[in-house]
Design an enzyme around this catalytic site. Structure first.
Site, PDB file in Angstrom:
ATOM      1  N   ASP A  43      63.539 192.131 -35.718  1.00  0.00           N
ATOM      2  CA  ASP A  43      62.292 192.269 -37.394  1.00  0.00           C
ATOM      3  C   ASP A  43      62.988 193.426 -37.892  1.00  0.00           C
ATOM      4  OD1 ASP A  43      60.038 192.238 -38.969  1.00  0.00           O
ATOM      5  OD2 ASP A  43      58.821 192.990 -37.427  1.00  0.00           O
ATOM      6  N   ASP A  62      56.662 192.798 -33.368  1.00  0.00           N
ATOM      7  CA  ASP A  62      55.804 193.137 -33.159  1.00  0.00           C
ATOM      8  C   ASP A  62      54.362 193.315 -33.557  1.00  0.00           C
ATOM      9  OD1 ASP A  62      56.722 193.664 -36.290  1.00  0.00           O
ATOM     10  OD2 ASP A  62      54.517 195.674 -35.992  1.00  0.00           O
ATOM     11  N   ASP A 113      60.013 196.422 -39.826  1.00  0.00           N
ATOM     12  CA  ASP A 113      58.943 196.707 -39.649  1.00  0.00           C
ATOM     13  C   ASP A 113      58.229 197.385 -38.401  1.00  0.00           C
ATOM     14  OD1 ASP A 113      57.291 199.355 -41.051  1.00  0.00           O
ATOM     15  OD2 ASP A 113      57.154 197.874 -42.993  1.00  0.00           O
TER      16      ASP A 113
HETATM   17 MG   LIG Z   1      56.679 193.576 -38.391  1.00  0.00          MG
END
Ligand SMILES: [Mg+2]
Length: 261
Positions: free
Chosen positions: A24, A221, A26
């Site tokens: 991923d 995340d 961000d």
């Molecule tokens: Mg993310």
């Protein structure tokens, strides 16, 4: 794959054996416009060692070229081929299910609208057979009304992703899913969303870098998007704690947890 009862905490990603990485963006590589310390060095070392990687993002506001530029600016070696966005999956979905020239009412960024048009679809409010929803910072009641009318007239409702909330600059903003839900609720339909946590984006990314599921890891995340994508695709998952704070009590459990790359 049987979900783990509890994740294994790693001191370093080096404790794992893998030969390809999906990640991923961000909260993993950067937060907003700032690189996350360590992530850049880690990716550079994978590049030097020939470990292929591909980024998977639900952000459909920018093109793969724009993401690759941003990553290069932050010091991460990256080509546009190494970024798969939920917009790519949405365009592939349109191409698989609708003939060229089909009318699409696109609620989304200029970049998304341009791509829909560049792939041979007609941007249309009146004749749309598909309502495609992405994050649209100029979303309005008028756009909602057009979208709802098209869906009531039989158009299918699809979205780049169903994210309700996005982390930004230490706070949050509503995501494409919030726009999607307003249209879906009003029209009384169940929409289809194409980005994470659907496994397709992971499959496309693996194919891009010629990697196999069993040799790969997916780093993210967010439990409900990244980790669930890994779970549904059958890839080992690594949750990093550099992004959105984990919600307690989620039924989604990563295979591994790592403080930071
Ligand atoms: Mg993310």
């Amino acid at each position: 794959m049987t979900p783990p009862a509890s994740p294994i905490r790693l001191g370093s990603i080096d404790e794992l054996r893998f030969s390809a990485v999906l990640a991923d963006l961000d909260g993993v590589v950067y937060r907003g416009d700032e690189a996350i310390p360590g992530a850049v060095d880690r990716l550079r070392s994978w590049r030097e060692r020939g470990v292929p990687y591909c980024f998977v993002t639900n952000n459909a506001e920018k093109s793969a070229e724009q993401f690759a530029e941003k990553l290069m600016r932050l010091g991460v070696p990256c080509t546009p081929n190494e970024v798969v966005t939920s917009a790519d999956i949405a365009i592939a979905h349109l191409e698989a299910h609708y003939a060229a020239g089909t009318g699409v009412f696109c609620v989304g960024s200029a970049s998304l609208r341009e791509r829909v048009e560049a792939h041979g679809f007609e941007l249309s409010a009146d004749e749309a057979k598909v309502v495609l929803v992405g994050l649209d910072r100029e979303f309005s009641y008028d756009k909602m009304a057009i979208a709802v009318r098209r869906v009531l007239a039989g158009a299918s409702l699809v979205a780049t992703n169903a994210d309700l909330l996005r982390p930004i600059h230490g706070t949050f903003e509503p995501g494409a899913g919030a726009i999607l839900q307003s249209i879906a609720a009003s029209a009384g339909v169940t929409p289809r969303s194409l980005g994470k946590p659907s496994p397709e984006i992971a499959h496309v990314a693996l194919a891009r870098i010629g990697a196999r599921l069993e040799d790969s890891i997916l780093i993210g995340d967010q439990l409900e998007t990244d980790i669930l994508t890994a779970r549904t695709a059958g890839i080992r998952s690594v949750l990093v704690e550099t992004g959105v704070p984990a919600k307690h009590g989620s039924h989604i459990v990563p295979d591994y947890v790592l403080a930071s790359l």
